[in-house]
Each structure stands twice: as structure tokens, then as C-alpha cells.
Design an enzyme around this catalytic site. Structure first.
Site, short mmCIF file in Angstrom:
data_model
loop_
_atom_site.label_atom_id
_atom_site.label_comp_id
_atom_site.label_asym_id
_atom_site.label_seq_id
_atom_site.Cartn_x
_atom_site.Cartn_y
_atom_site.Cartn_z
N HIS A 18 0.86 -1.19 0.00
CA HIS A 18 0.00 0.00 0.00
C HIS A 18 0.90 1.23 0.00
O HIS A 18 2.14 1.11 0.01
CB HIS A 18 -0.95 -0.02 1.20
CG HIS A 18 -0.26 -0.26 2.51
ND1 HIS A 18 0.61 0.65 3.08
CD2 HIS A 18 -0.28 -1.32 3.35
CE1 HIS A 18 1.06 0.18 4.21
NE2 HIS A 18 0.56 -1.03 4.41
N GLY A 24 1.81 3.19 2.20
CA GLY A 24 2.81 3.24 3.28
C GLY A 24 4.10 2.55 2.85
O GLY A 24 5.20 3.08 3.05
N HIS A 25 3.97 1.36 2.24
CA HIS A 25 5.17 0.66 1.75
C HIS A 25 5.85 1.48 0.65
O HIS A 25 7.09 1.55 0.60
CB HIS A 25 4.79 -0.69 1.12
CG HIS A 25 4.22 -1.70 2.06
ND1 HIS A 25 2.92 -2.15 1.98
CD2 HIS A 25 4.79 -2.37 3.10
CE1 HIS A 25 2.72 -3.06 2.91
NE2 HIS A 25 3.82 -3.21 3.61
N ASP A 79 5.10 0.32 12.94
CA ASP A 79 5.59 -0.79 13.77
C ASP A 79 6.75 -0.26 14.60
O ASP A 79 7.90 -0.66 14.41
CB ASP A 79 6.03 -1.94 12.86
CG ASP A 79 4.88 -2.48 12.05
OD1 ASP A 79 4.03 -3.17 12.62
OD2 ASP A 79 4.81 -2.18 10.85
N ARG A 124 -3.44 -5.15 6.81
CA ARG A 124 -4.54 -5.80 7.55
C ARG A 124 -5.84 -4.99 7.49
O ARG A 124 -6.89 -5.52 7.83
CB ARG A 124 -4.12 -6.07 9.00
CG ARG A 124 -3.07 -7.16 9.10
CD ARG A 124 -2.83 -7.59 10.54
NE ARG A 124 -2.05 -8.82 10.60
CZ ARG A 124 -0.74 -8.88 10.84
NH1 ARG A 124 -0.05 -7.79 11.03
NH2 ARG A 124 -0.12 -10.05 10.88
O1 PAF Z 1 6.94 -5.23 8.95
C1 PAF Z 1 6.82 -6.26 8.25
O2 PAF Z 1 6.14 -6.30 7.23
C2 PAF Z 1 7.56 -7.53 8.69
O3 PAF Z 1 7.57 -7.66 10.07
C3 PAF Z 1 8.99 -7.62 8.11
C4 PAF Z 1 9.88 -6.52 8.64
C5 PAF Z 1 8.93 -7.57 6.59
C6 PAF Z 1 9.62 -8.95 8.52
O4 PAF Z 1 8.90 -10.03 8.03
#
Ligand code: PAF
Length: 281
Positions: free
Chosen positions: A34, A36-37, A150, A187
Site C-alpha cells: 500500500h 505506506g510501503h 511498527d 490488515r
Molecule cells: O513489517 C513487516 O512487514 C515484517 O515484520 C517484516 C519486517 C517484513 C519482517 O517479516
């Protein structure tokens, strides 16, 4: 755009990039990308010469009964989106490639994993640090970019990198939000329209806490109570934690002095959402 599935293929590509003097930026993801990524990828592209995104739904960071099987996936969409922001390589190994038979090593960070999500997801951070450490060895990045949504994960990874003398610069990117304030998350796709409305209570409660702080409130108990009340007044919500803690050690605080993290984890229906903000500086 190259798509690489094998560890050896990824390591050879990384050697090639390094030999030609290119700096490598890694954005680890579990896919279903999304905005954010994409912001993490843009940040990596600004700071390095070649951006590698890993797409791997890592089984070791999911506990029993969590959403490993139903975790959303859209590989073709991910390739298109990542290509649009200048990602040069997608590293997409299978679970067998990452955890071949005989695998028996774990990377564990101690104290900062014992708070917040570490309490309700006891195996989670060990799975994260193990896979991120492996991804670092596969991709050999100069810079790795993670989201501050996170927040605890970012603190844990920074700790691992420092403690294990990894020569990698970790960059955190602020939480990306939908126009109404909901923190972006793969999610969110699980939420029904009614749950989506209730999920906004996380953002609203952070805004409430910021107002209280601005008006001079410094008692963690008072802020926590106000946040809990606001979230609980929305249907489908069940609070896992609302914590005010030191943003470095993640230890709970009673009074807010200096930079304090307000971190939330709330189940909305069957979907566990997290969000956070910092209060003070
Ligand atoms: O933040 C995430 O999507 C996951 O925890 C990561 C850092 C890709 C590790 O699987």
C-alpha cells in the site's frame, strides 16, 4: 525490474551492485503493498542507488491462531506498484528457500521485546529479527527502511543492528495515514465497512492524547484512561494494550517527561491493529 527467488541469486546480484559501487537500499515487506510501503521505497530510492524490496510472508513471526494463512497476497499487483516507485529488484523467496529442512537458528533481542506487542505475541519478534537478519545477509544492504507504525519493530531492529555490529543504516519513516487518519496497513483489508469506522477510534484517541498533552496533562494514568474510554465507546473494539512508555527502552512511564511513546494495539472484530504517536520531545 528483476524478480529473484533464490538466496544465491540475490546474493550474487547484491555482489554485482556492490562491485559496481552502487549503494543498496532494502525495504523488507510481507507484500500486499500500500502507499505506506511505497513511501518506504521512495525513501530508499532517495538515499541509495538500487532499491531491493523483499516480499515474504514470514511464517516464524506468526503465532498459533494468528493470520498467517489468511494474510492478504497480491504478487502481480505488488510488482506493478513497486515498479512504479523505482524498485530495481524484488526478492521473493519461498518459505522452503528461507527455512530449508534442518534450519534451527534464531536471533533474539532481549529487553525491548518484552513490552507492548511482545506480551501478547510471544514468538513474534524472534521471528522478525531472525528473518530480517537473514534478509540482510541475502541483500547486503547499505540502508534498510522500516515504517514507524511498527514502532517497536523498528526499536528492536535498531537494537539488533547495534548489538550485532551490522554495518547497515536503519531509517524509520513516519506512519502513513488514509485521508481520514487510519494508519495504512495491509490488515485494513480485513475490515468490514462497520469495523473500518470503529478502527478510526485508534487515530481519534491519539489525537485526544495529543490535545490533553498540549493542555498540560502529564499523568500517564489520566491519558491512558481517556484513550481507553474513547476506544471502548466504539463497537467491535477490544483493547490489547494502551501504553505510555519511554520511546527508547519501551519501559512504561507514570509521568510524561521528555519524549514518550503512546502505543496502541486494538482488536477490531478479528483484526488486530496497532498505531502510535510520540508526545513531547
Ligand atoms: O513489517 C513487516 O512487514 C515484517 O515484520 C517484516 C519486517 C517484513 C519482517 O517479516
Amino acid at each position: 525490474m528483476r524478480i529473484i527467488e533464490s538466496v544465491s541469486g540475490m546474493q550474487s546480484a547484491a555482489d554485482e551492485f556492490r562491485a559496481s559501487g552502487r549503494k543498496i537500499g532494502l525495504v523488507p515487506t510481507m507484500g500486499y503493498l500500500h502507499e505506506g510501503h511505497l513511501e518506504l521505497m521512495r525513501t530508499a530510492a532517495e538515499q541509495t542507488d538500487v532499491v531491493v524490496t523483499s516480499i515474504f510472508v514470514n511464517p516464524t513471526q506468526f503465532g498459533p491462531g494468528e493470520d498467517l494463512e489468511r494474510y492478504p497476497r497480491d504478487f502481480d499487483g505488488d510488482v506493478r506498484k513497486a515498479g512504479g516507485v523505482g524498485v530495481g529488484v524484488i526478492f521473493a523467496p519461498t518459505a522452503e528457500e528461507m527455512y530449508p529442512s534442518g534450519f534451527q537458528t534464531r536471533v533474539r533481542v532481549e529487553r525491548v521485546t518484552r513490552h507492548l506487542c511482545g506480551l501478547s505475541r510471544p514468538v513474534h519478534f524472534e521471528g522478525v529479527t531472525t528473518v530480517v537478519c537473514k534478509l540482510f545477509h541475502c541483500v547486503k544492504p547499505d540502508v534498510a527502511v522500516f515504517g514507524e507504525k511498527d514502532f517497536q519493530q523498528l526499536v528492536v531492529i535498531e537494537r539488533m543492528v547495534t548489538d550485532l555490529n551490522m554495518d547497515i543504516r536503519i531509517v524509520g519513516v513516519p506512519v502513513q495515514r488514509e485521508p481520514d487518519g487510519l494508519a495504512m496497513s495491509s490488515r485494513n483489508a480485513y475490515l468490514s465497512p462497520d469495523e473500518r469506522r470503529s478502527a478510526l477510534s485508534l487515530f481519534k484517541s491519539l489525537e485526544l492524547a495529543k490535545r490533553l498533552y498540549k493542555d498540560g496533562e502529564r499523568s500517564a494514568r489520566m491519558i491512558r484512561t481517556a484513550v481507553l474510554e474513547l476506544i471502548s465507546s466504539h463497537p467491535f473494539t477490544s483493547v490489547d494494550y494502551v501504553e505510555l512508555c519511554d520511546s527508547g527502552s519501551l519501559e512504561s512511564v507514570e509521568f510524561l517527561e521528555g519524549k514518550t511513546l503512546l502505543a496502541l494495539a486494538v482488536n477490531v472484530g478479528r483484526t488486530r491493529l496497532i498505531d502510535n504517536c510520540t508526545l513531547g520531545s
